[in-house]
Enzyme design. Sequence first.
Site, mmCIF file in Angstrom:
data_model
loop_
_atom_site.group_PDB
_atom_site.id
_atom_site.type_symbol
_atom_site.label_atom_id
_atom_site.label_comp_id
_atom_site.label_asym_id
_atom_site.label_seq_id
_atom_site.Cartn_x
_atom_site.Cartn_y
_atom_site.Cartn_z
ATOM 1 N N ASP A 1 -49.449 -35.047 -37.072
ATOM 2 C CA ASP A 1 -50.543 -35.986 -36.804
ATOM 3 C C ASP A 1 -50.175 -37.020 -35.748
ATOM 4 O OD1 ASP A 1 -48.683 -37.266 -38.414
ATOM 5 O OD2 ASP A 1 -49.992 -37.377 -40.158
ATOM 6 N N ASP B 1 -51.256 -42.592 -51.792
ATOM 7 C CA ASP B 1 -52.575 -42.134 -52.241
ATOM 8 C C ASP B 1 -52.645 -40.605 -52.352
ATOM 9 O OD1 ASP B 1 -52.623 -41.312 -49.598
ATOM 10 O OD2 ASP B 1 -54.392 -42.466 -49.031
ATOM 11 N N HIS C 1 -51.936 -38.462 -49.925
ATOM 12 C CA HIS C 1 -52.247 -37.734 -48.681
ATOM 13 C C HIS C 1 -51.051 -36.905 -48.197
ATOM 14 C CE1 HIS C 1 -51.035 -41.434 -46.019
ATOM 15 N NE2 HIS C 1 -50.025 -40.596 -46.089
ATOM 16 N N GLU D 1 -56.558 -37.548 -46.126
ATOM 17 C CA GLU D 1 -56.737 -38.553 -47.173
ATOM 18 C C GLU D 1 -57.475 -37.937 -48.366
ATOM 19 O OE1 GLU D 1 -55.012 -41.022 -46.917
ATOM 20 O OE2 GLU D 1 -55.317 -42.271 -45.147
HETATM 21 P P1 PGA Z 1 -43.447 -42.594 -45.627
HETATM 22 O O1 PGA Z 1 -44.896 -41.971 -45.360
HETATM 23 O O2 PGA Z 1 -42.478 -41.490 -45.416
HETATM 24 O O3 PGA Z 1 -43.315 -43.689 -44.597
HETATM 25 O O4 PGA Z 1 -43.462 -43.103 -47.024
HETATM 26 C C1 PGA Z 1 -45.213 -40.757 -45.925
HETATM 27 C C2 PGA Z 1 -46.635 -40.369 -45.585
HETATM 28 O O5 PGA Z 1 -47.492 -41.253 -45.435
HETATM 29 O O6 PGA Z 1 -46.896 -39.158 -45.466
#
Ligand code: PGA
Length: 260
Positions: A67, A136, A138, A143
């Site tokens: 992404d 959350d 995702h 999302e």
């Molecule tokens: P993080 O993010 O590794 O910074 O916890 C993970 C994500 O949002 O996929």
Amino acid sequence: MRVVVLENADSVAQFAADFFVQQVKRKPNSVLGLATGSTPLGTYRKLIEAYQAGRVSFKDVTTFNLDEYYGLEPTHEQSYRRFMRESLFDHIDVEPSRTHVPLGTANNVEAETEAYEAAIVAAGGIDVQLLGIGTDGHIAFNEPGSSFASRTRLKTLTRRTRQDNARFFGSLDLVPKLALTMGIGSILEARQLLLLACGEGKAEAIAKSVEGPVSAICPGSALQLHRRAIVVLDKGAAKGLSQLEYYADCEMNLNELTKV
Ligand code: PGA
């Protein structure tokens, strides 16, 4: 799904790095799906070490990132293209033209996302896709509520995701509201999924993804539909799981099973 629970974040990074090194040794022109965020940083550091020690070369590898923030130039200090250059690409021998990150400033988003999907197909599909998970639930920027059939597209970020990422931008207002992200359908087409999570903050998202019902409200639960998904956790992220003893038994028997 294989669930591997390890002592700490460093062991999670070591597992993932070893997995990638073995993959690239077995298939030097592997197509690797990469992720951003704090979680994969340790893995990337260990991959750089492995490269510097002459244990692996990435010269024939192709990469696709999950992404990119919409509206950020590739050179922006919070863009995922820049993150990947600084955390990995600039320190290994991967051919820059074979590294792909969606272009957040594309004038024609539909053309960009379609071209991204086409490039993955042209490269032969993704061999191993690395994933993190949001608090959350995702995966990539899919999302809660994202269709399991979704493809690479523009997606609205939840407030929670923007708050989680505000630490990098200094303020919530500066966090983009939209991102280009591979879809869940695109991710499920990778031949192997490797999801990493560390810390108690991820425990609820992991419990829902691994043991909860398969539901679009928890995008991580889509991994239950994949034939080859490995979830690698530290003790904190594993805290909400109810079948820890069984997962440990499975790991103990793995060597026996592969001998059969
Ligand atoms: P993080 O993010 O590794 O910074 O916890 C993970 C994500 O949002 O996929």
